[in-house]
Design a protein around this motif. Structure first.
Motif, PDB file in Angstrom:
ATOM      1  N   LEU A 142       0.843  -1.188   0.000  1.00 18.82           N
ATOM      2  CA  LEU A 142       0.000   0.000   0.000  1.00 18.82           C
ATOM      3  C   LEU A 142       0.881   1.242   0.000  1.00 18.82           C
ATOM      4  CD1 LEU A 142      -3.009  -0.288   0.028  1.00 18.82           C
ATOM      5  CD2 LEU A 142      -3.013   0.285   2.436  1.00 18.82           C
ATOM      6  N   PHE A 143       0.305   2.365  -0.470  1.00 17.11           N
ATOM      7  CA  PHE A 143       1.031   3.640  -0.493  1.00 17.11           C
ATOM      8  C   PHE A 143       2.317   3.511  -1.308  1.00 17.11           C
ATOM      9  CE2 PHE A 143      -2.078   4.653   2.461  1.00 17.11           C
ATOM     10  CZ  PHE A 143      -1.983   3.867   3.610  1.00 17.11           C
ATOM     11  N   SER A 144       2.155   3.034  -2.523  1.00 18.26           N
ATOM     12  CA  SER A 144       3.327   2.843  -3.378  1.00 18.26           C
ATOM     13  C   SER A 144       3.661   4.108  -4.153  1.00 18.26           C
ATOM     14  CB  SER A 144       3.039   1.699  -4.353  1.00 18.26           C
ATOM     15  OG  SER A 144       4.148   1.470  -5.155  1.00 18.26           O
ATOM     16  N   PHE A 170      -3.238   5.951  -6.171  1.00 22.51           N
ATOM     17  CA  PHE A 170      -4.279   6.819  -5.599  1.00 22.51           C
ATOM     18  C   PHE A 170      -5.227   7.386  -6.630  1.00 22.51           C
ATOM     19  CE2 PHE A 170      -2.117   6.617  -1.710  1.00 22.51           C
ATOM     20  CZ  PHE A 170      -0.771   6.687  -1.990  1.00 22.51           C
TER      21      PHE A 170
ATOM     22  N   ALA B  83       6.924   5.547   2.227  1.00 18.64           N
ATOM     23  CA  ALA B  83       5.617   5.343   2.847  1.00 18.64           C
ATOM     24  C   ALA B  83       5.059   3.962   2.528  1.00 18.64           C
ATOM     25  CB  ALA B  83       4.646   6.403   2.354  1.00 18.64           C
ATOM     26  N   THR B  84       5.651   3.310   1.525  1.00 13.83           N
ATOM     27  CA  THR B  84       5.129   2.019   1.081  1.00 13.83           C
ATOM     28  C   THR B  84       5.253   0.975   2.173  1.00 13.83           C
ATOM     29  OG1 THR B  84       6.020   2.625  -1.070  1.00 13.83           O
ATOM     30  CG2 THR B  84       5.201   0.390  -0.833  1.00 13.83           C
ATOM     31  N   VAL B  85       4.181   0.232   2.353  1.00 12.16           N
ATOM     32  CA  VAL B  85       4.156  -0.733   3.460  1.00 12.16           C
ATOM     33  C   VAL B  85       3.203  -1.872   3.113  1.00 12.16           C
ATOM     34  CG1 VAL B  85       2.311   0.521   4.663  1.00 12.16           C
ATOM     35  CG2 VAL B  85       3.881  -0.902   5.974  1.00 12.16           C
ATOM     36  N   THR B 186       3.462  10.886  -1.444  1.00 15.48           N
ATOM     37  CA  THR B 186       2.893   9.608  -0.998  1.00 15.48           C
ATOM     38  C   THR B 186       2.711   9.584   0.516  1.00 15.48           C
ATOM     39  OG1 THR B 186       4.116   8.639  -2.825  1.00 15.48           O
ATOM     40  CG2 THR B 186       3.073   7.120  -1.313  1.00 15.48           C
ATOM     41  N   ARG B 190      -0.622   8.940   2.667  1.00 19.51           N
ATOM     42  CA  ARG B 190      -0.659   7.899   3.702  1.00 19.51           C
ATOM     43  C   ARG B 190      -1.047   8.479   5.057  1.00 19.51           C
ATOM     44  NH1 ARG B 190       3.959   3.756   6.105  1.00 19.51           N
ATOM     45  NH2 ARG B 190       3.122   3.907   8.227  1.00 19.51           N
TER      46      ARG B 190
END
Lengths: 335, 216
Positions: A142-144, A170, B83-85, B186, B190
């Motif tokens: 997520l949030f890539s 998004f 921020a990617t997780v 990003t 997030r």
């Protein structure tokens, strides 16, 4: 031994009768109907500038024995134009789906191949169970910051074409419209309508990914919509409805922070509460007529309005006549 | 619809700008209000960043300002916090971990952004960057305020100073700038989600935005 032959619209087609010599005597049929000799060049069948109606089964028979020497199925069509591709996430953060179609039909079978690349990784797009022009991707991360690139290639016997979409996680977020929209009048409030709805069932996690809503309403008789944006809750009371007018109401949804608005929900109709007309028996009781109390109102015979010749004599008669007039007036109004 | 909320916050923010660095959530009526303000601030910054990033990428020139520009991530760019997780990991974060991740990320992003300040093109651009940095600093302090009001310790140690590894050529330097802005954008997306989750968990002073516009 029959096979399928694909040709472009407008092409010139030459069909040979299998291994027969050019000067052999043959008869060609199209879907069982004999073809005129003018279309033949020796034993070859010449079809010039073919169109879609000429698709069908073509058979070649030896002249005298009427043996079937050759059979083919002709399918006339076009190579594919650039397909239309769209990708959308209506179930964020679970994933997204991509959906496609051809702008114009090709009239022959097409096969589609879709590839989804995220950075260096190729992702699997699972085919939809019901719709053959749709597939689904599940998010791993997520949030890539890395974009997704989706390429669709369509191929048929006459050619191929492709198109690509590149996007950020998004930007493709667009929920389905709200469900179960209900609008009800509010008792004793002639200018109010109570609207309620539910989150679209495809949105998996409204707790962590709350939706905000946009409500629009107008009376049927007007073209201009009124709008309310709500960042919380799944209900709203309209307080400025025109009394007695039927309204049309719709709701749309959007993730609180990202993406775009959904399409409008199914429209619901509602009319605000209006006061019931008062029953006539109450009026009769107040003015104390001597008529028998029944649920339906009957004006006393001595007080017909049309009886212009009625003599206004004693005061008692006059009083009864006036009362009767009032009651008759009500009677006229409600019949 | 969003612009009304942003505008409202903008006014409040501008009026309180001198007071912004001094945001003290322990005196405010509860952590809930602080979380809401921090959330609003991330939205404001995300909005501001859209214009700022556009201008800065134009200054960098092609291919950085092309909408389809989708370069592979080079190893060197990893120093900018991502921020990617993993989805389940993100869901399972404790409030403390969630806040700490945000705090660390923005502290470092702020440092890198400040380093951009001196080298960027026109005076106008530098001014805008400077203003954005102030707002970003406000966000860092706001997050710190939330953490202290909830009794969490601030993540230890100063952020890693940038500029220790200088880009070997002009193009790579521009790539670094590109990724910095991308990560910042990003993170702001997030954070909106992070603070949404926090809002639900902490007893809130929920602000319901109700906007009525006639004849749209």
């Amino acid at each position: 031994d029959s096979h399928i032959q694909y040709e472009r619209v407008g092409a010139d087609v030459t069909m040979k009768c299998g291994s027969m010599d050019w000067d052999a005597a043959v008869t060609w049929t199209a879907n069982g109907t004999d073809i005129d000799e003018s279309h033949l060049n020796g034993s070859y069948l010449i079809l010039k500038n073919v169109n879609l109606t000429q698709s069908g089964q073509y058979s070649c028979y030896e002249g005298s024995s009427w043996h079937l020497k050759y059979q083919t199925y002709l399918r006339v069509g076009t190579p594919p134009k650039e397909p239309l591709l769209m990708c959308r996430s209506n179930n964020y953060p679970k994933g997204f789906y991509c959906s496609w179609h051809l702008p114009t039909p090709t009239s022959i079978p097409n096969s589609f191949n879709i590839s989804v690349i995220h950075g260096t990784k190729e992702m699997v797009c699972e085919k939809d169970v019901f719709l053959k022009n749709r597939c689904h991707i599940r998010y791993i991360q997520l949030f890539s910051t890395v974009k997704y690139k989706v390429t669709l290639t369509v191929t048929n016997a006459l050619g191929k074409n492709s198109t690509s979409l590149t996007f950020d996680e998004f930007t493709i977020v667009k929920p389905d419209p709200p469900e179960s929209v209900v609008a009800k009048p509010v008792p004793n409030n002639p200018r109010r309508l109570e609207v309620s709805w539910q989150n679209p069932s495809s949105w998996p996690d409204p707790e962590s990914f709350p939706l905000k809503f946009f409500l629009r309403y107008r009376p049927l008789i007007l073209d201009q919509w009124q709008h309310v944006e709500l960042s919380d809750g799944t209900s709203h009371t309209i307080t400025d409805a025109y009394a007695g007018k039927e309204y049309i109401i719709q709701v749309a949804a959007k993730d609180n922070d990202i993406g775009t608005w959904s399409d409008w929900s199914v429209a619901v109709h509602a009319t605000p509460w209006t006061e019931e007309p008062k029953h006539l028996t109450t009026e009769a009781q107040i003015t104390e007529t001597t008529s028998a109390s029944t649920s339906s109102f009957m004006p006393p015979p001595t007080t017909k309005i049309c009886d212009k010749g009625a003599v206004v004599g004693s005061g008692a008669v006059a009083a009864r006549w006036t009362a009767g007039l009032v009651l008759a007036a009500y009677g006229v109004l409600f019949i | 619809g969003d612009s009304w909320g942003i505008f409202a916050f903008l006014c409040a923010a501008l009026c309180n700008l001198p007071a912004l660095p001094a945001l003290n959530c322990t005196e405010e009526p509860g952590a809930g209000r602080c979380i809401q303000q921090t959330y609003d601030l991330t939205r404001y910054l995300e909005h501001q960043l859209r214009t700022l990033a556009g201008t800065y990428l134009n200054y960098l020139g092609p291919p950085f300002n092309e909408p389809d520009f989708n370069p592979p991530r080079l190893a060197r760019a990893e120093r900018v916090p991502s921020a990617t997780v993993d989805l389940d990991l993100w869901r399972g974060l404790t409030d403390n971990a969630r806040l700490a991740a945000n705090y660390r990320a923005y502290s470092r992003l702020l440092c890198y952004l400040r380093a951009l300040d001196g080298t960027a093109g026109t005076a106008e651009l530098r001014h805008r960057l400077g203003h954005f940095c102030s707002s970003l600093q406000g966000l860092v302090l706001s997050i710190a305020g939330v953490m202290s009001s909830l009794g969490y310790p601030l993540p230890a140690g100063p952020p890693v100073p940038p500029g220790t590894s200088v880009a070997s050529n002009d193009f790579l330097k521009k790539m670094d700038d590109f990724w910095l802005l991308k990560e910042l954008q990003t993170w702001l997306w997030r954070s909106a989600k992070d603070f949404n989750r926090l809002k639900k968990k902490v007893p809130p002073a929920v602000v319901t935005l109700r906007l009525e516009a006639r004849g749209f």
